[in-house]
Design a protein around this motif. Structure first.
Motif, PDB file in Angstrom:
ATOM      1  N   ALA A 121       0.831  -1.211   0.000  1.00 31.00           N
ATOM      2  CA  ALA A 121       0.000   0.000   0.000  1.00 31.00           C
ATOM      3  C   ALA A 121       0.860   1.254   0.000  1.00 31.00           C
ATOM      4  N   LEU A 122       1.972   1.227   0.722  1.00 31.35           N
ATOM      5  CA  LEU A 122       2.871   2.374   0.766  1.00 31.35           C
ATOM      6  C   LEU A 122       3.495   2.639  -0.602  1.00 31.35           C
ATOM      7  N   HIS A 123       3.936   1.584  -1.288  1.00 30.91           N
ATOM      8  CA  HIS A 123       4.502   1.758  -2.639  1.00 30.91           C
ATOM      9  C   HIS A 123       3.444   2.309  -3.599  1.00 30.91           C
ATOM     10  N   LEU A 124       2.219   1.802  -3.485  1.00 37.26           N
ATOM     11  CA  LEU A 124       1.126   2.280  -4.340  1.00 37.26           C
ATOM     12  C   LEU A 124       0.845   3.755  -4.070  1.00 37.26           C
ATOM     13  N   ALA A 125       0.802   4.144  -2.813  1.00 39.62           N
ATOM     14  CA  ALA A 125       0.532   5.542  -2.464  1.00 39.62           C
ATOM     15  C   ALA A 125       1.630   6.466  -2.985  1.00 39.62           C
ATOM     16  N   ARG A 126       2.880   6.057  -2.833  1.00 38.75           N
ATOM     17  CA  ARG A 126       3.995   6.891  -3.312  1.00 38.75           C
ATOM     18  C   ARG A 126       3.968   7.021  -4.838  1.00 38.75           C
ATOM     19  N   TRP A 127       3.751   5.914  -5.540  1.00 42.87           N
ATOM     20  CA  TRP A 127       3.682   5.950  -7.008  1.00 42.87           C
ATOM     21  C   TRP A 127       2.532   6.842  -7.460  1.00 42.87           C
ATOM     22  N   THR A 128       1.396   6.712  -6.821  1.00 43.36           N
ATOM     23  CA  THR A 128       0.230   7.525  -7.186  1.00 43.36           C
ATOM     24  C   THR A 128       0.514   8.999  -6.957  1.00 43.36           C
ATOM     25  N   ALA A 148       4.033   6.093 -19.627  1.00 44.78           N
ATOM     26  CA  ALA A 148       4.889   6.806 -18.675  1.00 44.78           C
ATOM     27  C   ALA A 148       4.692   6.312 -17.243  1.00 44.78           C
ATOM     28  N   ILE A 149       3.452   6.142 -16.817  1.00 44.37           N
ATOM     29  CA  ILE A 149       3.235   5.695 -15.436  1.00 44.37           C
ATOM     30  C   ILE A 149       3.662   4.236 -15.262  1.00 44.37           C
ATOM     31  N   THR A 150       3.572   3.460 -16.333  1.00 45.13           N
ATOM     32  CA  THR A 150       4.030   2.073 -16.279  1.00 45.13           C
ATOM     33  C   THR A 150       5.544   2.030 -16.137  1.00 45.13           C
ATOM     34  N   ALA A 151       6.251   2.806 -16.945  1.00 44.78           N
ATOM     35  CA  ALA A 151       7.712   2.838 -16.862  1.00 44.78           C
ATOM     36  C   ALA A 151       8.160   3.336 -15.488  1.00 44.78           C
ATOM     37  N   ALA A 152       7.518   4.374 -14.986  1.00 43.74           N
ATOM     38  CA  ALA A 152       7.889   4.931 -13.684  1.00 43.74           C
ATOM     39  C   ALA A 152       7.547   3.981 -12.541  1.00 43.74           C
ATOM     40  N   ALA A 153       6.579   3.109 -12.735  1.00 40.07           N
ATOM     41  CA  ALA A 153       6.217   2.146 -11.690  1.00 40.07           C
ATOM     42  C   ALA A 153       7.399   1.249 -11.322  1.00 40.07           C
ATOM     43  N   CYS A 154       8.324   1.055 -12.251  1.00 40.13           N
ATOM     44  CA  CYS A 154       9.504   0.224 -11.980  1.00 40.13           C
ATOM     45  C   CYS A 154      10.430   0.856 -10.938  1.00 40.13           C
ATOM     46  N   LEU A 155      10.238   2.115 -10.647  1.00 42.64           N
ATOM     47  CA  LEU A 155      11.009   2.767  -9.590  1.00 42.64           C
ATOM     48  C   LEU A 155      10.425   2.462  -8.212  1.00 42.64           C
ATOM     49  N   TYR A 156       9.180   2.023  -8.180  1.00 42.08           N
ATOM     50  CA  TYR A 156       8.466   1.791  -6.922  1.00 42.08           C
ATOM     51  C   TYR A 156       8.167   0.320  -6.657  1.00 42.08           C
ATOM     52  N   PHE A 157       8.041  -0.463  -7.706  1.00 36.65           N
ATOM     53  CA  PHE A 157       7.682  -1.881  -7.605  1.00 36.65           C
ATOM     54  C   PHE A 157       8.773  -2.725  -8.247  1.00 36.65           C
ATOM     55  N   ILE A 171       5.814  -6.303  -5.181  1.00 33.97           N
ATOM     56  CA  ILE A 171       7.052  -5.972  -4.472  1.00 33.97           C
ATOM     57  C   ILE A 171       7.844  -7.224  -4.083  1.00 33.97           C
ATOM     58  N   LEU A 172       7.774  -8.242  -4.913  1.00 39.09           N
ATOM     59  CA  LEU A 172       8.536  -9.473  -4.674  1.00 39.09           C
ATOM     60  C   LEU A 172      10.019  -9.128  -4.537  1.00 39.09           C
ATOM     61  N   GLU A 173      10.641  -9.595  -3.461  1.00 35.36           N
ATOM     62  CA  GLU A 173      12.074  -9.360  -3.276  1.00 35.36           C
ATOM     63  C   GLU A 173      12.869 -10.335  -4.126  1.00 35.36           C
ATOM     64  N   ARG A 174      13.830  -9.796  -4.872  1.00 36.21           N
ATOM     65  CA  ARG A 174      14.683 -10.612  -5.724  1.00 36.21           C
ATOM     66  C   ARG A 174      16.148 -10.380  -5.357  1.00 36.21           C
ATOM     67  N   LYS A 175      16.992 -11.302  -5.768  1.00 38.84           N
ATOM     68  CA  LYS A 175      18.418 -11.176  -5.494  1.00 38.84           C
ATOM     69  C   LYS A 175      18.988  -9.922  -6.149  1.00 38.84           C
ATOM     70  N   ALA A 176      19.890  -9.280  -5.448  1.00 35.93           N
ATOM     71  CA  ALA A 176      20.645  -8.129  -5.955  1.00 35.93           C
ATOM     72  C   ALA A 176      19.754  -6.960  -6.394  1.00 35.93           C
ATOM     73  N   GLY A 177      18.530  -6.881  -5.883  1.00 32.80           N
ATOM     74  CA  GLY A 177      17.654  -5.768  -6.215  1.00 32.80           C
ATOM     75  C   GLY A 177      17.089  -5.806  -7.625  1.00 32.80           C
ATOM     76  N   TYR A 178      17.145  -6.971  -8.262  1.00 29.37           N
ATOM     77  CA  TYR A 178      16.662  -7.128  -9.636  1.00 29.37           C
ATOM     78  C   TYR A 178      15.182  -6.767  -9.727  1.00 29.37           C
ATOM     79  N   ARG A 179      14.798  -6.133 -10.845  1.00 33.83           N
ATOM     80  CA  ARG A 179      13.405  -5.756 -11.121  1.00 33.83           C
ATOM     81  C   ARG A 179      12.998  -6.354 -12.450  1.00 33.83           C
ATOM     82  N   TYR A 180      11.746  -6.743 -12.532  1.00 36.94           N
ATOM     83  CA  TYR A 180      11.188  -7.294 -13.779  1.00 36.94           C
ATOM     84  C   TYR A 180      10.101  -6.350 -14.252  1.00 36.94           C
ATOM     85  N   CYS A 181      10.386  -5.624 -15.302  1.00 34.68           N
ATOM     86  CA  CYS A 181       9.438  -4.639 -15.823  1.00 34.68           C
ATOM     87  C   CYS A 181       9.206  -4.920 -17.304  1.00 34.68           C
ATOM     88  N   TRP A 182       7.973  -5.238 -17.625  1.00 31.19           N
ATOM     89  CA  TRP A 182       7.639  -5.632 -18.985  1.00 31.19           C
ATOM     90  C   TRP A 182       6.474  -4.832 -19.496  1.00 31.19           C
TER      91      TRP A 182
END
Length: 131
Positions: free
Chosen positions: A5-12, A91-100, A120-131
């Motif tokens: 919820a915190l990540h969603l609020a910040r992104w919004t 734009a909001i999808t691309a920026a979501a990768c900064l929060y999720f 907000i699944l935790e991954r090794k080395a801070g990896y993010r999956y943004c598609w």
């Protein structure tokens, strides 16, 4: 979960609201319409496989943005949409990768054609999956 919820609020607040001022001047965001949040199931509602982050409270699916005027900006395939709403969604999808850590949009696969999946699944080395 509170962290989701915190990540969603910040992104919004930090991404969606400022971009809406450009795309829809004079409009006010009334709500973020969800397609799914906490639900005990496997990924993509499959019969087998890994448990979805929705089952852990780590994910939310966004179906659209609803304005106080009643106007709705739906999440849909917009890879080649030349409108301001298309640009906003990209734009909001691309920026979501900064929060999720996982962002799946309507172009990612058939299961996500009508919404943004954010988790907000935790991954090794801070990896993010943004598609």
């Amino acid at each position: 979960r509170c962290e989701t919820a915190l990540h969603l609020a910040r992104w919004t607040r930090q991404v969606v609201l400022p971009m809406l001022k450009t795309v829809a001047p004079g409009e006010t965001l009334a709500g973020v319409e969800q397609a799914s949040s906490y639900v005990g199931r496997r990924r993509n509602n499959a019969q087998t496989g890994k448990i979805s982050e929705h089952a852990h409270g780590n994910a939310i699916d966004i179906a659209g943005l609803r304005m106080r005027s009643g106007k709705k900006i739906e999440i849909k395939p917009r890879e080649e949409d030349p409108t301001l709403e298309g640009a906003l969604q990209r734009a909001i999808t691309a920026a979501a990768c900064l929060y999720f850590t996982t962002v799946l949009d309507p172009g990612s696969d058939k299961a996500h054609e009508t919404h943004l999946h954010l988790d907000i699944l935790e991954r090794k080395a801070g990896y993010r999956y943004c598609w």
